[in-house]
Design a protein around this motif. Structure first.
Motif, PDB file in Angstrom:
ATOM      1  N   LEU A   1      -5.906  -7.654  -5.508  1.00 32.71           N
ATOM      2  CA  LEU A   1      -5.739  -6.210  -5.651  1.00 32.71           C
ATOM      3  C   LEU A   1      -7.062  -5.465  -5.510  1.00 32.71           C
ATOM      4  CD1 LEU A   1      -3.307  -6.269  -8.725  1.00 32.71           C
ATOM      5  CD2 LEU A   1      -2.702  -6.162  -6.300  1.00 32.71           C
ATOM      6  N   HIS A   2      -7.985  -6.005  -4.706  1.00 29.82           N
ATOM      7  CA  HIS A   2      -9.309  -5.380  -4.586  1.00 29.82           C
ATOM      8  C   HIS A   2      -9.223  -3.948  -4.093  1.00 29.82           C
ATOM      9  CE1 HIS A   2      -9.301  -5.801  -0.160  1.00 29.82           C
ATOM     10  NE2 HIS A   2      -8.703  -6.951  -0.379  1.00 29.82           N
ATOM     11  N   ALA A   3      -8.211  -3.640  -3.292  1.00 34.53           N
ATOM     12  CA  ALA A   3      -8.079  -2.276  -2.772  1.00 34.53           C
ATOM     13  C   ALA A   3      -7.734  -1.272  -3.868  1.00 34.53           C
ATOM     14  CB  ALA A   3      -7.014  -2.235  -1.681  1.00 34.53           C
ATOM     15  N   GLN A   4      -7.299  -1.771  -5.014  1.00 31.40           N
ATOM     16  CA  GLN A   4      -6.934  -0.881  -6.113  1.00 31.40           C
ATOM     17  C   GLN A   4      -8.092  -0.629  -7.075  1.00 31.40           C
ATOM     18  OE1 GLN A   4      -3.964   0.406  -5.649  1.00 31.40           O
ATOM     19  NE2 GLN A   4      -3.748  -1.019  -3.925  1.00 31.40           N
ATOM     20  N   ILE A   5      -9.198  -1.328  -6.902  1.00 31.74           N
ATOM     21  CA  ILE A   5     -10.357  -1.104  -7.772  1.00 31.74           C
ATOM     22  C   ILE A   5     -10.958   0.251  -7.421  1.00 31.74           C
ATOM     23  CG2 ILE A   5     -12.636  -1.956  -8.469  1.00 31.74           C
ATOM     24  CD1 ILE A   5     -11.728  -4.747  -7.660  1.00 31.74           C
ATOM     25  N   PRO A   6     -11.076   1.150  -8.366  1.00 33.66           N
ATOM     26  CA  PRO A   6     -11.516   2.518  -8.035  1.00 33.66           C
ATOM     27  C   PRO A   6     -12.987   2.576  -7.641  1.00 33.66           C
ATOM     28  CG  PRO A   6     -11.325   2.238 -10.412  1.00 33.66           C
ATOM     29  CD  PRO A   6     -10.766   0.993  -9.803  1.00 33.66           C
ATOM     30  N   ASN A   7     -13.278   3.552  -6.801  1.00 29.27           N
ATOM     31  CA  ASN A   7     -14.656   3.802  -6.386  1.00 29.27           C
ATOM     32  C   ASN A   7     -15.303   4.919  -7.184  1.00 29.27           C
ATOM     33  OD1 ASN A   7     -15.489   1.941  -4.484  1.00 29.27           O
ATOM     34  ND2 ASN A   7     -14.595   3.040  -2.761  1.00 29.27           N
TER      35      ASN A   7
ATOM     36  N   GLY B   1     -15.398  -0.453  -6.149  1.00 26.70           N
ATOM     37  CA  GLY B   1     -14.427  -1.060  -5.251  1.00 26.70           C
ATOM     38  C   GLY B   1     -15.062  -1.552  -3.973  1.00 26.70           C
TER      39      GLY B   1
ATOM     40  N   GLU C   1     -15.622  -5.384  -2.465  1.00 29.34           N
ATOM     41  CA  GLU C   1     -15.114  -5.760  -1.147  1.00 29.34           C
ATOM     42  C   GLU C   1     -16.217  -6.256  -0.228  1.00 29.34           C
ATOM     43  OE1 GLU C   1     -11.267  -2.752  -1.087  1.00 29.34           O
ATOM     44  OE2 GLU C   1     -13.246  -2.016  -0.511  1.00 29.34           O
TER      45      GLU C   1
ATOM     46  N   ARG D   1     -12.977  -0.762   2.231  1.00 23.67           N
ATOM     47  CA  ARG D   1     -12.026   0.324   2.490  1.00 23.67           C
ATOM     48  C   ARG D   1     -12.698   1.545   3.096  1.00 23.67           C
ATOM     49  NH1 ARG D   1     -11.051   1.244  -3.792  1.00 23.67           N
ATOM     50  NH2 ARG D   1     -11.514  -0.957  -3.666  1.00 23.67           N
TER      51      ARG D   1
ATOM     52  N   ASN E   1     -12.159   2.112   6.786  1.00 27.16           N
ATOM     53  CA  ASN E   1     -10.776   2.100   7.264  1.00 27.16           C
ATOM     54  C   ASN E   1     -10.557   2.951   8.504  1.00 27.16           C
ATOM     55  OD1 ASN E   1      -9.900   0.319   5.340  1.00 27.16           O
ATOM     56  ND2 ASN E   1      -8.904   1.844   4.036  1.00 27.16           N
TER      57      ASN E   1
END
Length: 353
Positions: free
Chosen positions: A64-70, A76, A80, A283, A286
């Motif tokens: 769920l790395h994409a859900q770690i907030p920046n 995040g 990544e 991300r 992207n």
């Protein structure tokens, strides 16, 4: 009375000792004793709960790395960038589970192992193919490079048809131009990035990535296999600030602008070369990665890490393509820069594939 040794016939007709070799017998006895100890231990399912929890957390971070907030220090994107390295925790947790003699922990460790293999297992295989009709390379030469002439010769020796260089200083540009002139007939330098080619360049222009100065360009390369739009970019580097932690706001803004430019490129065959200061998992890229393929991911062998050159830990130097088939991708030997050059062989004329 002497002990009698019994022998039996072997498959080839010879005779050999019936009993096992002492080393193998000792190993078998130890394994049997180890297994018996586990079977007789009523606490193997109750011990190691902490290790099991850590294993599950590790799996969730990777999955769920994409859900770690920046919002806090760009945590995040930081995760990544070095995501493949989280796999190093798997053998550590496995060892602790064995030492704790915990069946629960051993089973739990399988979860992050499976997740890591699902994410990166494909990069452990060699996907390099043959053929192709164009070789490209890119290198952040480092503004503080003490041997620009040697670096230029090293890159030219790669045999690339098209070479992109980033982090060019005004004082070093003449050195690179002189060193590369005999190999590359055509070239253009825009701000701090440049493109050298064996084939004619047209439509050369800077690309606005919203920095206030030029760190990206595009050109049409007229290869024997057809026209290719080649973009060269050096996105801003990430920063570590006391008040904000790991921050990359300007890099992210420039990545979006670069992605917008590539999305509106009229030529269908596109190659992006450059130091993007981010991995394919980040991300923040992207806008670029959603529309292009990584040559390393599609046709490389291994992770292809390019930075830092002394001990590469991440691939932030990228070769990406759209409308073109990657054939092979690799890193080049270390030069006087803190980055490794990267190269790829691609097929522009996909009708022959």
């Amino acid at each position: 009375m002497a002990q009698q040794a019994y022998v039996t016939g072997t498959d080839n007709g010879d005779s050999g000792p019936e009993r096992q070799a002492p080393g193998l017998r000792r190993l078998k006895d130890r394994l049997n004793g180890f297994a018996a100890g586990w079977r007789g231990d009523p606490r193997i399912w109750r011990r190691g709960v902490v290790v099991a929890v850590l294993a599950v957390v590790l799996a969730l971070v990777m999955l769920l790395h994409a859900q770690i907030p920046n919002r806090i220090g760009n945590l995040g994107s930081l995760t990544e960038t070095f995501l493949p390295w989280l796999g190093l925790f798997v053998p550590v947790l496995l060892l602790v589970a064995l030492l704790r003699r915990s069946a629960t922990a051993l089973i739990a460790v399988l979860i992050p192992a499976i997740v890591w293999l699902n994410l990166f297992g494909g990069q452990l295989t060699d996907k390099t193919g043959g053929g192709g009709d164009l070789t490209v390379a890119t290198h952040n030469v480092n503004a503080d490079n003490a041997d620009p002439s040697g670096t230029a010769r090293d890159v030219a020796a790669s045999g690339a048809d098209v070479v992109a260089l980033e982090e060019l200083t005004a004082s070093a540009v003449p050195t690179y131009e002189k060193a590369l002139a005999s190999t590359y007939r055509y070239h253009s330098v825009q701000g701090t990035v440049g493109l050298w080619s064996k084939y004619p360049l047209t439509g050369v222009q800077p690309v606005n990535i919203e920095l206030g100065w030029i760190r990206a360009m595009r050109a049409t390369v007229r290869t024997p296999a057809g026209q290719v739009a080649v973009y060269v970019a050096h996105l801003p580097s990430v920063r570590v600030k006391m008040e904000a932690g790991f921050t990359a706001r300007q890099r992210d803004k420039s990545a979006n602008a670069l992605g917008e430019a590539i999305a509106h490129e009229p030529i269908g065959k596109v190659v992006l070369l450059g130091d993007l200061n981010g991995t394919m998992n980040d991300r923040a890229l992207n806008a670029v990665t959603a529309q292009m393929r990584s040559t390393q991911g599609a046709s490389g062998s291994g992770m292809g890490f390019s930075w830092p050159a002394s001990f590469p830990m991440a691939r932030i130097d990228q070769i990406m393509v759209k409308g073109i088939e990657p054939v092979s991708s690799w890193t080049l030997p270390e030069t006087g820069s803190d980055h490794l050059p990267v190269a790829a062989r691609v097929r522009v004329d996909t009708s022959t594939s």
